[in-house]
Motif scaffolding. Structure first.
Motif, mmCIF file in Angstrom:
data_model
loop_
_atom_site.group_PDB
_atom_site.id
_atom_site.type_symbol
_atom_site.label_atom_id
_atom_site.label_comp_id
_atom_site.label_asym_id
_atom_site.label_seq_id
_atom_site.Cartn_x
_atom_site.Cartn_y
_atom_site.Cartn_z
ATOM 1 N N ILE A 358 60.420 89.028 28.107
ATOM 2 C CA ILE A 358 60.505 87.597 27.786
ATOM 3 C C ILE A 358 60.783 86.814 29.070
ATOM 4 O O ILE A 358 60.155 85.802 29.370
ATOM 5 C CB ILE A 358 61.609 87.337 26.729
ATOM 6 C CG1 ILE A 358 61.161 87.874 25.364
ATOM 7 C CG2 ILE A 358 61.945 85.850 26.651
ATOM 8 C CD1 ILE A 358 62.208 87.766 24.272
ATOM 9 N N TYR A 359 61.723 87.346 29.841
ATOM 10 C CA TYR A 359 62.079 86.648 31.084
ATOM 11 C C TYR A 359 60.872 86.552 32.015
ATOM 12 O O TYR A 359 60.495 85.474 32.473
ATOM 13 C CB TYR A 359 63.243 87.371 31.785
ATOM 14 C CG TYR A 359 63.626 86.696 33.071
ATOM 15 C CD1 TYR A 359 64.322 85.490 33.053
ATOM 16 C CD2 TYR A 359 63.254 87.229 34.307
ATOM 17 C CE1 TYR A 359 64.645 84.838 34.225
ATOM 18 C CE2 TYR A 359 63.573 86.593 35.484
ATOM 19 C CZ TYR A 359 64.269 85.388 35.437
ATOM 20 O OH TYR A 359 64.579 84.739 36.600
ATOM 21 N N THR A 360 60.253 87.706 32.237
ATOM 22 C CA THR A 360 59.147 87.730 33.196
ATOM 23 C C THR A 360 57.910 87.019 32.644
ATOM 24 O O THR A 360 57.287 86.220 33.344
ATOM 25 C CB THR A 360 58.802 89.196 33.557
ATOM 26 O OG1 THR A 360 60.005 89.805 33.998
ATOM 27 C CG2 THR A 360 57.775 89.270 34.659
ATOM 28 N N ASN A 365 56.493 83.911 34.725
ATOM 29 C CA ASN A 365 55.042 83.799 34.917
ATOM 30 C C ASN A 365 54.432 82.597 34.229
ATOM 31 O O ASN A 365 53.524 81.981 34.759
ATOM 32 C CB ASN A 365 54.328 85.064 34.407
ATOM 33 C CG ASN A 365 54.679 86.267 35.257
ATOM 34 O OD1 ASN A 365 55.180 86.111 36.366
ATOM 35 N ND2 ASN A 365 54.444 87.457 34.731
ATOM 36 N N ASN A 366 54.932 82.269 33.038
ATOM 37 C CA ASN A 366 54.302 81.166 32.318
ATOM 38 C C ASN A 366 54.890 79.822 32.764
ATOM 39 O O ASN A 366 54.246 79.052 33.472
ATOM 40 C CB ASN A 366 54.477 81.409 30.810
ATOM 41 C CG ASN A 366 53.531 80.553 29.969
ATOM 42 O OD1 ASN A 366 52.729 79.805 30.496
ATOM 43 N ND2 ASN A 366 53.642 80.666 28.664
ATOM 44 N N VAL A 371 54.843 75.279 36.572
ATOM 45 C CA VAL A 371 55.539 74.151 37.201
ATOM 46 C C VAL A 371 55.258 74.154 38.708
ATOM 47 O O VAL A 371 54.926 73.123 39.312
ATOM 48 C CB VAL A 371 57.070 74.241 36.940
ATOM 49 C CG1 VAL A 371 57.836 73.260 37.804
ATOM 50 C CG2 VAL A 371 57.371 73.996 35.460
ATOM 51 N N ARG A 372 55.329 75.315 39.294
ATOM 52 C CA ARG A 372 55.118 75.435 40.731
ATOM 53 C C ARG A 372 53.669 75.089 41.113
ATOM 54 O O ARG A 372 53.424 74.363 42.081
ATOM 55 C CB ARG A 372 55.437 76.868 41.150
ATOM 56 C CG ARG A 372 56.011 76.927 42.518
ATOM 57 C CD ARG A 372 56.567 78.275 42.839
ATOM 58 N NE ARG A 372 56.291 78.576 44.239
ATOM 59 C CZ ARG A 372 56.797 77.899 45.237
ATOM 60 N NH1 ARG A 372 57.610 76.879 45.021
ATOM 61 N NH2 ARG A 372 56.499 78.208 46.495
ATOM 62 N N ARG A 373 52.777 75.590 40.315
ATOM 63 C CA ARG A 373 51.367 75.352 40.556
ATOM 64 C C ARG A 373 51.054 73.854 40.462
ATOM 65 O O ARG A 373 50.407 73.276 41.338
ATOM 66 C CB ARG A 373 50.599 76.092 39.448
ATOM 67 C CG ARG A 373 49.263 76.576 39.838
ATOM 68 C CD ARG A 373 48.684 77.343 38.668
ATOM 69 N NE ARG A 373 47.257 77.467 38.872
ATOM 70 C CZ ARG A 373 46.386 77.780 37.936
ATOM 71 N NH1 ARG A 373 46.797 77.996 36.701
ATOM 72 N NH2 ARG A 373 45.107 77.882 38.215
ATOM 73 N N ALA A 374 51.556 73.240 39.400
ATOM 74 C CA ALA A 374 51.249 71.826 39.167
ATOM 75 C C ALA A 374 51.894 70.934 40.226
ATOM 76 O O ALA A 374 51.274 69.986 40.716
ATOM 77 C CB ALA A 374 51.722 71.416 37.777
ATOM 78 N N THR A 375 53.112 71.251 40.589
ATOM 79 C CA THR A 375 53.784 70.395 41.574
ATOM 80 C C THR A 375 53.121 70.550 42.945
ATOM 81 O O THR A 375 52.899 69.560 43.650
ATOM 82 C CB THR A 375 55.289 70.709 41.667
ATOM 83 O OG1 THR A 375 55.456 72.126 41.776
ATOM 84 C CG2 THR A 375 56.047 70.222 40.459
ATOM 85 N N LYS A 506 63.812 83.368 39.298
ATOM 86 C CA LYS A 506 63.542 84.338 40.373
ATOM 87 C C LYS A 506 63.153 85.684 39.794
ATOM 88 O O LYS A 506 63.565 86.027 38.685
ATOM 89 C CB LYS A 506 64.795 84.485 41.234
ATOM 90 C CG LYS A 506 65.188 83.184 41.884
ATOM 91 C CD LYS A 506 66.133 83.397 43.052
ATOM 92 C CE LYS A 506 66.468 82.055 43.686
ATOM 93 N NZ LYS A 506 67.328 81.213 42.833
ATOM 94 N N LYS A 507 62.394 86.430 40.584
ATOM 95 C CA LYS A 507 61.978 87.770 40.144
ATOM 96 C C LYS A 507 63.189 88.640 39.846
ATOM 97 O O LYS A 507 64.184 88.579 40.550
ATOM 98 C CB LYS A 507 61.168 88.456 41.250
ATOM 99 C CG LYS A 507 59.692 88.244 41.126
ATOM 100 C CD LYS A 507 58.952 89.481 41.664
ATOM 101 C CE LYS A 507 57.484 89.383 41.352
ATOM 102 N NZ LYS A 507 56.740 88.561 42.338
#
Ligand code: ME8
Length: 509
Positions: A358-360, A365-366, A371-375, A506-507
């Motif tokens: 769930i975390y990963t 990943n989701n 968020v990172r991609r869009a920003t 974070k990973k």
């Protein structure tokens, strides 16, 4: 429910309660389960603009606490004072925003219990008698024939798997039997208990065994730690009667009946299925004896299990809240995982593999990656600014998922609501791949729409991870979350001003 919100939020009151837990040890993941769900429900309805009063606390009387304190060689008062503090500490770390933490040893509560029991006595609902039976101290409950298991020719508690004690004593009884038909009617005709099969379970128990009068007094010679019976000082009041009344004390009963009425009308009580009987048969009858209606909703959830057994201190198989916080480094992740796996109907087996995925999968990943991609895209292609220009077709897809999520939230189905919010993120990731905004000279529409989708999903996550989501919204230029449904409209924001590209998760090590 959605309509009520639209009609005028100043009218909407809601009362959310958890069971008050026995503080004989620190809380474990099972206690966190109910408390997190209750907190998410409180925060959801507050987000919609309800005036929510959220009560939790500790159930501090009875033999269980008395014995535990004796074992540790401290006075019971000292012990419960210390342990109530421990519970508060855990709830603080987990971001539980209760309105009041009630303790049954508070003077105010003791007075309420004495008042209510005197009233029941004056009305003839209590009479003296003799009790004989098998008692489980861990449940603080007598077991009738057929309810216990026999091991080595001795009755054993079906929940705690330990020997019952045989007790024979003078006591006082509460005339529950008088209210049998009324309780049956409430269970059969009302839609109080959710999921419904739990009310059917209680109904069939009452139909087959009747509703027996309940022994509500304990001689002080056996149990000294309790609230004195107002009309016979040789006894203390049975801990469950004392405990149930906390929900009324929490609202200011009987001094402020306007307030009680205002909140009680829209009360949402959460419990685990272990205490279903007390919160239906006994609680509904007790309320009726005091001329009060039953709660509006009783939400009953199943167990967290370890190797198929209910997690609990008595079985020694508890998963610690500390371990889970340590593993994910952020208490709000614990809230997310618990809310994501929550299940009213079925028991849920504790599994680190499931939690990790769930975390990963969902968070790292989701959500985090999107968020990172869009920003990053906004900063690179639009200098960090995207202005209102909604892609109507894609907005429709998001709108539909959003409505489903809101409806599920409104019917207290938190894990279902989360699933649809996660679908918004999946769809949005796929949308970016399709539209490839980095290839066009006019990426504003795509990016604005993506940021709107992220904002909507974030609002849906807000009751679960308020601090983390607040940070994410901040990074796209939104300083505060408002109240009411209007903010859930796609196209609500004029302009985005993206300042940074955050790494919210974070990973795993
Ligand atoms: O019963 N799975 O207190 P308690 C799911 N003081 N939920 C669990 C759980 C598990 N394995 N273990 C505990 C009492 N819970 C009384 C209540 S209310 C007027 C008095 C949760 O400390 C669940 O909510 O034994 C369950 O009902 C509650 O803790 C029992 O807590």
């Amino acid at each position: 429910m959605t309509n009520t919100v639209r009609q005028g939020i100043e009218e909407c009151y809601m009362y959310v309660t958890t069971p008050i837990y026995y503080p004989n040890d620190k809380p474990h993941l099972g206690h966190a389960y109910t408390t997190i769900l209750a907190d998410v429900i409180s925060r959801w309805f507050s987000l919609l603009g309800y005036n929510v009063y959220f009560l939790t606390g500790t159930d501090e009387h009875g033999l269980k606490l008395q014995r535990e304190a004796d074992k540790r060689g401290v006075s019971t008062k000292e012990f419960v004072d210390q342990m109530a503090g421990v519970f508060k500490e855990y709830w603080k770390v987990l971001g539980i925003g209760y309105s009041r933490f009630i303790r049954t040893t508070e003077q105010e509560h003791e007075e309420v219990v004495k008042y209510a029991v005197s009233r029941l006595w004056d009305r003839g609902y209590i009479y003296p008698g003799k009790y004989k039976g098998w008692y489980c101290t861990a449940c603080e409950k007598f077991y009738g024939e057929g309810e216990y298991i026999i091991e080595n020719n001795t009755p054993v508690c079906p929940t705690h798997r330990r020997y019952l004690e045989y007790i024979e004593e003078d006591t006082y009884f509460l005339r529950l039997s008088l209210f049998k038909d009324q309780v049956i009617k409430l269970l059969r005709e009302g839609s109080i208990v959710y999921p419904k099969h739990f009310s059917d379970e209680v109904l069939s128990k009452i139909e087959s065994e009747g509703l027996q009068d309940l022994s509500i007094a304990r001689p002080k010679s056996r149990v000294s730690w309790g609230i004195e019976l107002p009309f016979d000082s040789r006894y203390v009041i049975y801990v469950w009667i004392d405990a149930l009344l906390n929900y009324l004390t929490g609202l200011g009963y009987p001094k402020d009946m306007n307030r009680v009425e205002r909140y009680w009308k829209n009360s949402v009580q959460l419990i685990g299925k272990d205490i279903l009987w007390f919160h239906t048969a006994i609680w509904f009858a007790l309320l009726a004896m005091l001329d009060l209606p039953p709660p509006n909703k009783l939400l009953v959830h199943s167990y967290l299990t370890v190797k198929g057994q209910k997690m609990g201190k008595s079985l020694g198989n508890v998963v610690s809240i500390d371990d889970m916080i340590k593993r994910y480094g952020n208490p709000e992740v614990v809230r997310f995982i618990i809310a994501r796996i929550a299940n009213y109907d079925k028991d849920v087996e504790v599994s680190w593999d499931v939690y990790d995925s769930i975390y990963t999968g969902d968070l790292l990943n989701n959500y985090g990656n999107l968020v990172r991609r869009a920003t990053t895209l906004t900063i690179k292609t639009l200098n960090g600014r995207a202005t209102r220009d909604l892609d109507g077709e894609f907005a429709n897809t998001i709108d539909e998922l959003k409505e489903r999520s809101i409806n599920l939230y409104n019917s207290f189905e938190i894990s279902g609501a989360i699933k649809h919010a996660l679908d918004i993120l999946h769809e949005t990731n796929a949308y970016i791949n399709r539209r490839e905004p980095w290839r066009t000279s006019r990426p504003n529409q795509t990016i604005y729409t993506v940021l709107e989708a992220i904002r909507i999903a974030s609002l849906l996550f807000y009751p679960i991870m308020p601090v983390t989501v607040g940070g994410i919204l901040n990074s796209i230029g939104l300083d505060r979350v408002g109240q009411g449904l209007e903010q859930f409209r796609l196209g609500y924001v004029d302009e985005y001003s993206v300042r940074e590209s955050p790494i919210p998760f974070k990973k795993l090590q």
